[in-house]
Design a protein around this motif. Sequence first.
Motif, PDB file in Angstrom:
ATOM      1  N   THR A  55      -2.509  -4.712   6.714  1.00  0.00           N
ATOM      2  CA  THR A  55      -3.663  -4.472   6.090  1.00  0.00           C
ATOM      3  C   THR A  55      -3.635  -2.945   5.830  1.00  0.00           C
ATOM      4  N   THR A  56      -2.976  -2.268   6.635  1.00  0.00           N
ATOM      5  CA  THR A  56      -2.929  -0.538   6.688  1.00  0.00           C
ATOM      6  C   THR A  56      -1.905  -0.406   5.550  1.00  0.00           C
ATOM      7  N   PHE A  57      -0.683  -1.196   5.471  1.00  0.00           N
ATOM      8  CA  PHE A  57       0.203  -0.838   4.321  1.00  0.00           C
ATOM      9  C   PHE A  57      -0.407  -1.192   3.098  1.00  0.00           C
ATOM     10  N   THR A  58      -1.154  -2.153   2.880  1.00  0.00           N
ATOM     11  CA  THR A  58      -1.703  -2.708   1.652  1.00  0.00           C
ATOM     12  C   THR A  58      -2.742  -1.624   1.263  1.00  0.00           C
ATOM     13  N   ALA A  59      -3.497  -1.074   2.298  1.00  0.00           N
ATOM     14  CA  ALA A  59      -4.617  -0.331   1.961  1.00  0.00           C
ATOM     15  C   ALA A  59      -3.965   0.978   1.389  1.00  0.00           C
ATOM     16  N   VAL A  60      -2.983   1.544   2.016  1.00  0.00           N
ATOM     17  CA  VAL A  60      -2.611   2.730   1.757  1.00  0.00           C
ATOM     18  C   VAL A  60      -1.689   2.684   0.445  1.00  0.00           C
ATOM     19  N   THR A  61      -1.198   1.485   0.200  1.00  0.00           N
ATOM     20  CA  THR A  61      -0.214   1.732  -1.155  1.00  0.00           C
ATOM     21  C   THR A  61      -1.389   1.351  -2.257  1.00  0.00           C
ATOM     22  N   ASN A  62      -2.537   0.792  -2.056  1.00  0.00           N
ATOM     23  CA  ASN A  62      -3.580   0.667  -2.967  1.00  0.00           C
ATOM     24  C   ASN A  62      -4.156   2.196  -3.194  1.00  0.00           C
ATOM     25  N   ALA A  63      -4.526   2.757  -2.275  1.00  0.00           N
ATOM     26  CA  ALA A  63      -5.035   4.370  -2.274  1.00  0.00           C
ATOM     27  C   ALA A  63      -3.921   5.212  -3.168  1.00  0.00           C
ATOM     28  N   LEU A  64      -2.967   4.833  -3.102  1.00  0.00           N
ATOM     29  CA  LEU A  64      -1.805   5.769  -3.642  1.00  0.00           C
ATOM     30  C   LEU A  64      -1.346   5.175  -5.135  1.00  0.00           C
ATOM     31  N   ALA A  65      -1.992   4.123  -5.506  1.00  0.00           N
ATOM     32  CA  ALA A  65      -1.552   3.569  -6.844  1.00  0.00           C
ATOM     33  C   ALA A  65      -1.733   4.416  -7.975  1.00  0.00           C
ATOM     34  N   ALA A  66      -2.822   5.265  -8.139  1.00  0.00           N
ATOM     35  CA  ALA A  66      -2.930   6.321  -9.297  1.00  0.00           C
ATOM     36  C   ALA A  66      -2.078   7.347  -9.211  1.00  0.00           C
ATOM     37  N   ARG A  67      -1.444   7.757  -8.032  1.00  0.00           N
ATOM     38  CA  ARG A  67      -0.540   8.690  -8.135  1.00  0.00           C
ATOM     39  C   ARG A  67       1.085   8.165  -8.145  1.00  0.00           C
ATOM     40  N   LEU A  68       1.213   6.736  -8.099  1.00  0.00           N
ATOM     41  CA  LEU A  68       2.506   6.243  -8.435  1.00  0.00           C
ATOM     42  C   LEU A  68       2.964   6.240  -9.857  1.00  0.00           C
ATOM     43  N   THR A  69       3.930   6.963 -10.101  1.00  0.00           N
ATOM     44  CA  THR A  69       4.608   6.799 -11.520  1.00  0.00           C
ATOM     45  C   THR A  69       5.032   5.392 -11.966  1.00  0.00           C
ATOM     46  N   SER A  70       5.468   5.235 -13.208  1.00  0.00           N
ATOM     47  CA  SER A  70       5.927   3.884 -13.365  1.00  0.00           C
ATOM     48  C   SER A  70       7.266   3.588 -12.893  1.00  0.00           C
ATOM     49  N   ASP A  71       7.952   4.425 -12.535  1.00  0.00           N
ATOM     50  CA  ASP A  71       9.394   4.172 -12.063  1.00  0.00           C
ATOM     51  C   ASP A  71       9.080   4.083 -10.329  1.00  0.00           C
ATOM     52  N   ALA A  72       7.907   4.387  -9.673  1.00  0.00           N
ATOM     53  CA  ALA A  72       7.864   4.155  -8.260  1.00  0.00           C
ATOM     54  C   ALA A  72       8.060   3.114  -7.685  1.00  0.00           C
ATOM     55  N   ARG A  73       8.648   3.060  -6.621  1.00  0.00           N
ATOM     56  CA  ARG A  73       8.833   1.922  -5.674  1.00  0.00           C
ATOM     57  C   ARG A  73       8.447   2.302  -4.387  1.00  0.00           C
ATOM     58  N   VAL A  74       7.529   1.282  -3.797  1.00  0.00           N
ATOM     59  CA  VAL A  74       7.086   1.548  -2.325  1.00  0.00           C
ATOM     60  C   VAL A  74       7.685   0.763  -1.532  1.00  0.00           C
ATOM     61  N   ASP A  75       8.319   1.325  -0.451  1.00  0.00           N
ATOM     62  CA  ASP A  75       9.021   0.455   0.590  1.00  0.00           C
ATOM     63  C   ASP A  75       8.274   0.942   1.944  1.00  0.00           C
ATOM     64  N   THR A  76       8.074  -0.237   2.945  1.00  0.00           N
ATOM     65  CA  THR A  76       7.413   0.180   4.144  1.00  0.00           C
ATOM     66  C   THR A  76       8.349  -0.129   5.298  1.00  0.00           C
ATOM     67  N   VAL A  77       8.038   0.812   6.446  1.00  0.00           N
ATOM     68  CA  VAL A  77       8.967   0.887   7.428  1.00  0.00           C
ATOM     69  C   VAL A  77       7.940   0.989   8.789  1.00  0.00           C
ATOM     70  N   ALA A  78       8.161   0.118   9.834  1.00  0.00           N
ATOM     71  CA  ALA A  78       7.473   0.434  10.946  1.00  0.00           C
ATOM     72  C   ALA A  78       8.347   0.216  12.256  1.00  0.00           C
ATOM     73  N   LEU A  79       8.048   0.884  13.173  1.00  0.00           N
ATOM     74  CA  LEU A  79       8.869   0.600  14.595  1.00  0.00           C
ATOM     75  C   LEU A  79       8.550  -1.113  15.052  1.00  0.00           C
ATOM     76  N   CYS A  80       7.481  -1.349  14.983  1.00  0.00           N
ATOM     77  CA  CYS A  80       7.269  -2.814  15.561  1.00  0.00           C
ATOM     78  C   CYS A  80       6.487  -3.525  14.520  1.00  0.00           C
ATOM     79  N   ARG A  81       6.607  -4.725  14.640  1.00  0.00           N
ATOM     80  CA  ARG A  81       5.635  -5.966  13.994  1.00  0.00           C
ATOM     81  C   ARG A  81       5.336  -6.870  14.875  1.00  0.00           C
ATOM     82  N   ASN A  82       3.727  -6.969  14.723  1.00  0.00           N
ATOM     83  CA  ASN A  82       3.126  -8.040  15.670  1.00  0.00           C
ATOM     84  C   ASN A  82       3.465  -9.499  15.050  1.00  0.00           C
TER      85      ASN A  82
END
Length: 185
Positions: free
Chosen positions: A116-143
Motif C-alpha cells: 500500500t505504501t508503494f502504491t500511495a507514493v506512486t499515486n502521490a507522484l503521478a502528476a510529477r512523472l513525465t510521459s517517459d517515466a518508469r517507476v520501479d520499487t525496491v525493498a529489503l524485505c517483503r512480508n
Amino acid sequence: MTQTSAPVAQRLFRHRSPYALTEPKYEAAIELLSSAIAHGGPIAAVIGIAGGGTAPAEQLATQLGVPVSHLAARHNSSDALYVQATGTVTVTVPASFPEALAGRVVLVDDICGTGTTFTAVTNALAARLTSDARVDTVALCRNVGSPTRPSWWVWDVDDWVVFPWEPRPDIPVRPLALPERVLTP
C-alpha cells in the motif's frame, strides 16, 4: 500532503520472535540490490520513502551514482511491534522535491508489508512523472502476506523485522540469513 485509504491485506506475523537485520547482512543486501537495479538500465533518480527507506536509498543512490530525494509516507498507526497496516497512507512530499521526474525512478523502502505504501507514493507522484517515466520499487524485505511484489527485494519474511537503524526490542530476536540473491516477481 496526500492521504489515501484502501482495503489492505494483512501482514503475516508468526509471532515466533522478530527478525533482526544485522549491519553486515544489510550491507550485503545493498550490494546485491545495487547490482540488480543497475542491470535494469539507466536510472534517473532514487527516492527514499522515509523513515525506513532513507538509509537504503542513500546507499543505493551512492553506489549507482544517481541523485537521491526523500519523501515521507506513514502507514502504521505506531512503531510498536506487530502493528497491522491501517490501509491509510499519508504521503508528504517536501517543497524541495523535484517538480518533474523523467526516466527510470526507483522507489526504496525497508519493507513491503502490504504494498500500500508503494502504491500511495506512486499515486502521490503521478502528476510529477513525465510521459517517459518508469517507476520501479525496491525493498529489503517483503512480508509473505503481501499481494504486492516489488521490482526487487532480498528477504521474504513471516514475522516483524527490526532494521539496523531501529532500536532493538527487549525481547529475543533472530537473525535474517545472509543474502544470496535478489528476488523478483
